[in-house]
Design an enzyme around this catalytic site. Sequence first.
Site, PDB file in Angstrom:
ATOM      1  N   ALA A   1      64.227  27.971  17.603  1.00 18.15           N
ATOM      2  CA  ALA A   1      64.052  27.648  16.183  1.00 18.15           C
ATOM      3  C   ALA A   1      62.718  27.970  15.819  1.00 18.15           C
ATOM      4  O   ALA A   1      61.648  27.401  16.670  1.00 18.15           O
ATOM      5  CB  ALA A   1      64.612  26.734  15.450  1.00 18.15           C
ATOM      6  N   ASP A   2      62.282  28.734  14.732  1.00 20.90           N
ATOM      7  CA  ASP A   2      60.737  28.451  13.961  1.00 20.90           C
ATOM      8  C   ASP A   2      60.839  27.540  13.132  1.00 20.90           C
ATOM      9  O   ASP A   2      62.074  26.933  12.578  1.00 20.90           O
ATOM     10  CB  ASP A   2      60.297  29.832  13.957  1.00 20.90           C
ATOM     11  CG  ASP A   2      60.985  30.602  12.647  1.00 20.90           C
ATOM     12  OD1 ASP A   2      61.806  29.991  11.926  1.00 20.90           O
ATOM     13  OD2 ASP A   2      60.904  31.807  12.699  1.00 20.90           O
ATOM     14  N   SER A   3      59.596  27.449  12.480  1.00 21.50           N
ATOM     15  CA  SER A   3      59.435  26.251  11.233  1.00 21.50           C
ATOM     16  C   SER A   3      60.529  26.748  10.010  1.00 21.50           C
ATOM     17  O   SER A   3      61.035  25.753   9.532  1.00 21.50           O
ATOM     18  CB  SER A   3      57.879  26.170  11.103  1.00 21.50           C
ATOM     19  OG  SER A   3      57.671  27.332  10.352  1.00 21.50           O
TER      20      SER A   3
END
Lengths: 419, 77
Positions: free
Chosen positions: B35-37
């Site tokens: 996941a990214d932010s």
Amino acid sequence: MRRVVVTGLGLVTPLGSGVKTNWERLLAAQSGIRRVESFDVSDLPAQIAGVVPRGTNPGELDLDSVASARDRRRMDDFIVYGLAAATEAVLDSGWLPEDDESRERTGVMIGSGIGGLPNIADGALTLEKSGPRRISPFFIPAALINLVSGHVSIRYGFKGPNHAVVTACATGAHAIGDAARLIMFDDADVMVAGGAEAAVHRLGLAGFAAARALSTGFNDRPTEASRPWDKERDGFVMGEGAGIVVLEELEHAKKRGAKIYGEVIGYGMSGDAHHITAPADDGNGGYRAMVAALKRAQVTIDDIDYINAHGTSTPLGDEIELSAIKRLFREHAYKLSMSSTKSAVGHLLGAAGAVEAIFSLLAIRDQIVPPTLNLHNPSEGCDIDLVPLKAKERKVDIVLSNSFGFGGTNASLVFRKGP
Amino acid sequence: MSDVAERVKKIVVEHLGVEESKVTENASFIDDLGADSLDTVELVMAFEEEFSVEIPDDAAEKILTVKDAIDFISKNS
């Protein structure tokens, strides 16, 4: 000045996904215009559009093959179409550099006329209904026009100039012309360039209909609605999709043995300074863009074999463009061929200029000009060869492609066979 | 496994497009599940919707693993 050639092509249009499918269907005079079924059109004056066929059958756009469902949540449809066409173009060109230097010399310039209109419209409804906490973190990046260029650069590691053009219906042509200039000026050796659009949405149809730009008289006969220069034409038909080319410095392309579709030899621009949506009565904006493109190409009016016209099927615009062409080309206007491929795919707005540049390059490759569909009874004065109804084999060595946009923005491109 | 855990894992699988087997309780959204932010913001929104809870920003910042999410939701819904 460094010379620029086209070494890769990618298309997603209402005729289908892929260059081969598009070209075959276009030459067979098929239409991609249909009744809109993905949302309610019953209260809209224009109920038809050129819609990209989706699915896994041959010629359909398989969304899962473009990007994963997870990644597609970060993209409005124009980005998906742009990424699909860019992927085809890059693979077609065979330019997949692994080293840093090559990647830094490869840029992207893909524009859109409107960008993520469906996403913005739906986001506004969410905001109204559920409040700001329900707005997705992907809302902004999914809608931003330059995110097609962003996604393409991320996918392939292209670290050169990353840019996006926004000039309404001239976007695709401006993108190709401007990207070619970046190569000519040595800012890059390779540019992935073109346009993408997906504004076939209730809000898009309502907006263009309110501007009195759309065909409304053919809702029961969609494939007959886009009919440039025909007496019965009553407006343009919205389309969606993307056209992307790979542009490359000539020696760079030759050195790696790339297939060359043609050379970008001319690019001309102008502004109408007249009206936000209507062209100047005498077509002088388009005229000046064509003159500038021919001058840059160092060719004469007699050298042009084929013109892919802007030809949107509006009552006013088609004849104004034609009169400008007759004024510029004089007796040679009766020797060249000119058609409007919008008759088959509709008006792809920001993608149109790039899609039409690709059709022009394919005309050079195969020495055949695509037809103007539904042109049964040309309006008075529309008496040059407009390639009615059927594709036509003929010599096609140098082509001119016109694109004009709201705001009075004009772009003309000239391509030449070879070298 | 509790109902909350099942539902949390299902959301994670759907949103991050990862294999179910990778979504263990100790899995970190960013370090283990890719996941990214922005994904983590969207995940928190999906949890809020699914469980009809409000997850304030300061609490959301501390939800880093599948277990963090399950614990917060179990305590607050």
